[in-house]
Motif scaffolding. Sequence first.
Motif, PDB file in Angstrom:
ATOM      1  N   ILE A 164       1.214  -2.022   4.875  1.00  0.00           N
ATOM      2  CA  ILE A 164       0.943  -1.919   3.437  1.00  0.00           C
ATOM      3  C   ILE A 164      -0.067  -2.961   2.975  1.00  0.00           C
ATOM      4  O   ILE A 164      -0.985  -2.654   2.204  1.00  0.00           O
ATOM      5  CB  ILE A 164       2.257  -2.025   2.641  1.00  0.00           C
ATOM      6  N   ASP A 165       0.061  -4.190   3.456  1.00  0.00           N
ATOM      7  CA  ASP A 165      -0.860  -5.243   3.014  1.00  0.00           C
ATOM      8  C   ASP A 165      -2.308  -4.909   3.385  1.00  0.00           C
ATOM      9  O   ASP A 165      -3.234  -5.164   2.611  1.00  0.00           O
ATOM     10  CB  ASP A 165      -0.455  -6.586   3.630  1.00  0.00           C
ATOM     11  N   ALA A 166      -2.494  -4.345   4.568  1.00  0.00           N
ATOM     12  CA  ALA A 166      -3.849  -3.990   5.006  1.00  0.00           C
ATOM     13  C   ALA A 166      -4.367  -2.752   4.294  1.00  0.00           C
ATOM     14  O   ALA A 166      -5.579  -2.571   4.145  1.00  0.00           O
ATOM     15  CB  ALA A 166      -3.860  -3.765   6.517  1.00  0.00           C
ATOM     16  N   MET A 167      -3.450  -1.920   3.832  1.00  0.00           N
ATOM     17  CA  MET A 167      -3.800  -0.631   3.250  1.00  0.00           C
ATOM     18  C   MET A 167      -4.260  -0.725   1.795  1.00  0.00           C
ATOM     19  O   MET A 167      -5.146   0.021   1.362  1.00  0.00           O
ATOM     20  CB  MET A 167      -2.556   0.261   3.339  1.00  0.00           C
ATOM     21  N   ILE A 168      -3.692  -1.640   1.032  1.00  0.00           N
ATOM     22  CA  ILE A 168      -3.941  -1.702  -0.409  1.00  0.00           C
ATOM     23  C   ILE A 168      -5.419  -1.900  -0.744  1.00  0.00           C
ATOM     24  O   ILE A 168      -5.972  -1.168  -1.586  1.00  0.00           O
ATOM     25  CB  ILE A 168      -3.069  -2.794  -1.073  1.00  0.00           C
ATOM     26  N   PRO A 169      -6.128  -2.854  -0.115  1.00  0.00           N
ATOM     27  CA  PRO A 169      -7.565  -2.988  -0.442  1.00  0.00           C
ATOM     28  C   PRO A 169      -8.362  -1.719  -0.167  1.00  0.00           C
ATOM     29  O   PRO A 169      -9.281  -1.379  -0.917  1.00  0.00           O
ATOM     30  CB  PRO A 169      -8.025  -4.140   0.460  1.00  0.00           C
ATOM     31  N   SER A 170      -8.015  -1.008   0.914  1.00  0.00           N
ATOM     32  CA  SER A 170      -8.711   0.232   1.245  1.00  0.00           C
ATOM     33  C   SER A 170      -8.479   1.287   0.177  1.00  0.00           C
ATOM     34  O   SER A 170      -9.411   1.974  -0.258  1.00  0.00           O
ATOM     35  CB  SER A 170      -8.244   0.744   2.610  1.00  0.00           C
ATOM     36  N   LEU A 171      -7.240   1.419  -0.282  1.00  0.00           N
ATOM     37  CA  LEU A 171      -6.927   2.414  -1.305  1.00  0.00           C
ATOM     38  C   LEU A 171      -7.574   2.055  -2.643  1.00  0.00           C
ATOM     39  O   LEU A 171      -8.013   2.942  -3.388  1.00  0.00           O
ATOM     40  CB  LEU A 171      -5.413   2.541  -1.464  1.00  0.00           C
ATOM     41  N   LEU A 172      -7.629   0.768  -2.954  1.00  0.00           N
ATOM     42  CA  LEU A 172      -8.297   0.356  -4.191  1.00  0.00           C
ATOM     43  C   LEU A 172      -9.774   0.717  -4.145  1.00  0.00           C
ATOM     44  O   LEU A 172     -10.336   1.212  -5.123  1.00  0.00           O
ATOM     45  CB  LEU A 172      -8.121  -1.147  -4.403  1.00  0.00           C
ATOM     46  N   LYS A 173     -10.410   0.481  -3.001  1.00  0.00           N
ATOM     47  CA  LYS A 173     -11.826   0.825  -2.876  1.00  0.00           C
ATOM     48  C   LYS A 173     -12.009   2.329  -2.966  1.00  0.00           C
ATOM     49  O   LYS A 173     -12.896   2.822  -3.680  1.00  0.00           O
ATOM     50  CB  LYS A 173     -12.369   0.309  -1.539  1.00  0.00           C
ATOM     51  N   GLY A 174     -11.171   3.074  -2.242  1.00  0.00           N
ATOM     52  CA  GLY A 174     -11.305   4.533  -2.233  1.00  0.00           C
ATOM     53  C   GLY A 174     -10.998   5.180  -3.566  1.00  0.00           C
ATOM     54  O   GLY A 174     -11.531   6.246  -3.886  1.00  0.00           O
ATOM     55  N   GLY A 175     -10.148   4.555  -4.359  1.00  0.00           N
ATOM     56  CA  GLY A 175      -9.767   5.131  -5.641  1.00  0.00           C
ATOM     57  C   GLY A 175     -10.659   4.740  -6.798  1.00  0.00           C
ATOM     58  O   GLY A 175     -10.876   5.530  -7.720  1.00  0.00           O
ATOM     59  N   PHE A 176     -11.195   3.514  -6.764  1.00  0.00           N
ATOM     60  CA  PHE A 176     -11.915   3.006  -7.931  1.00  0.00           C
ATOM     61  C   PHE A 176     -13.401   2.747  -7.679  1.00  0.00           C
ATOM     62  O   PHE A 176     -14.108   2.297  -8.575  1.00  0.00           O
ATOM     63  CB  PHE A 176     -11.228   1.741  -8.446  1.00  0.00           C
TER      64      PHE A 176
END
Length: 475
Positions: A264-276
């Motif tokens: 989860i910790d590694a995933m959050i920055p990726s999802l933030l970039k992909g979403g915003f």
Amino acid sequence: MDNVEHSDVAENNKVPETLDVVNPYDQTYIESIATVIWGDIDKYLSTAHQLYKDCNQWIPAFERVSILKKAAVLISQRADELAFLIANEGGKPLADARVEVTRAIDGVELCAKEISKLIGSQIPMDLTQAGAGRIAFTTKEPIGVVVAVSAFNHPLNLIVHQVAPAVAAGCPVLVKPARDTPLSCKAFVDILHEAGLPPQWCRFVACDISTSEKMITDPRVAFFSFIGSANIGWMLRSKLAPGTRCALEHGGVAPVIIDESADIDAMIPSLLKGGFYHSGQVCVSVQRIYAPKDKAKNIAQLLAEGAAKLIVGNAIDEKTECGPLIRPKEVDRVEEWVDEAVAAGAILMTGGKRLGESTYAPTVLFEPPANAKVSTMEIFGPVVCVYGYDDIDEAIEQANSLDYAFQAAVFTKNLDIATKAIRELDATAVMVNDHTAFRVDWMPFAGRKHSGYNTGGIAYTMHDMSQDKMAVIKL
């Protein structure tokens, strides 16, 4: 004269209107350009069609290679200027605009390299007695006149993906940019001309909707390249002249599935970039995230904390991470969809408000209803939705439940789950441990179902803009 002839005369006698280009954040005036009327476009099409019909006028491969290589150098020399132009007219933050320019350079260079792969093949003829005594081979030829219609969200790189392959394949091309972002397109066309491409081989065509439809549906058009909304793309495809081929790139409502084993910790920055990234104005932007029920709320909270820290502002400001939406009416629409979801029971984790006439706060919603607009339609704004699931089969079913299918993603450390997602998700590409908006310009890029038709990507587009010719020689 009949009505059609009267209409044509009126079109030909139109006075070009002036298109004012503004910064979408504060509506600051940038520049004005004159639109092109049908009488001029008709001449462009005639010239382009004649160039194609006379194979003796085709540009040799070595000259096309040289032109594209020179164009890549010119873009490199003007990289800062072009990045600022992208940010200023399109609202993409400067840091991301610089990446777009780098991609544009790479795309043009890739087109030059791919020319060497426009090759035919030998066809064996003596497999039966009927074909014996013959040799046969195929060659590649340009398909004909290309008309490209583009979108605003990548105002330079999308044009590169539509126009540079046409040049590489040897096709005359007319390109209509989005009315909000014509300057980046014009800059690229001017660069091609400066690099040695004769102007009649590539025309910049800013025009109104009715004129563009007339151009697109003209029988002299051999290939139509479209990037934009599904409603318009499918409508235009239905009106194409017989024989006109096409490629349509629409949007999606990109799903992400998070497995129990995901980091989860590694995933959050990726999802933030992909979403915003670009305030969600990307056709494969992360929109629907499915997480195990016991982790979903926490994941939504982590995303909300990250989203709340994003700096929203004018894209030409170095500090800006999320720029404006392209038009104020798009902020109205996003606001309406989010308010509707919250009223129907979605939990607002962060955002959920407009910050000005042209900006909307990065927003995370938890458990919006499955039938809400934010769950079923491409929002094309800074909104990410998180849903909890009990069983991964249920999550995959929900991910596949819409008429849109483009890119999808799964986050997992479990190889079985990764392969299951790759096999079962209805998508043209499944990213494992990466966000849905990942792309490099040489990969195939396409939507399924309502999300598009045919395949993008430099080499794939060049293939679509070429056609095979076979020679059979009786010995």
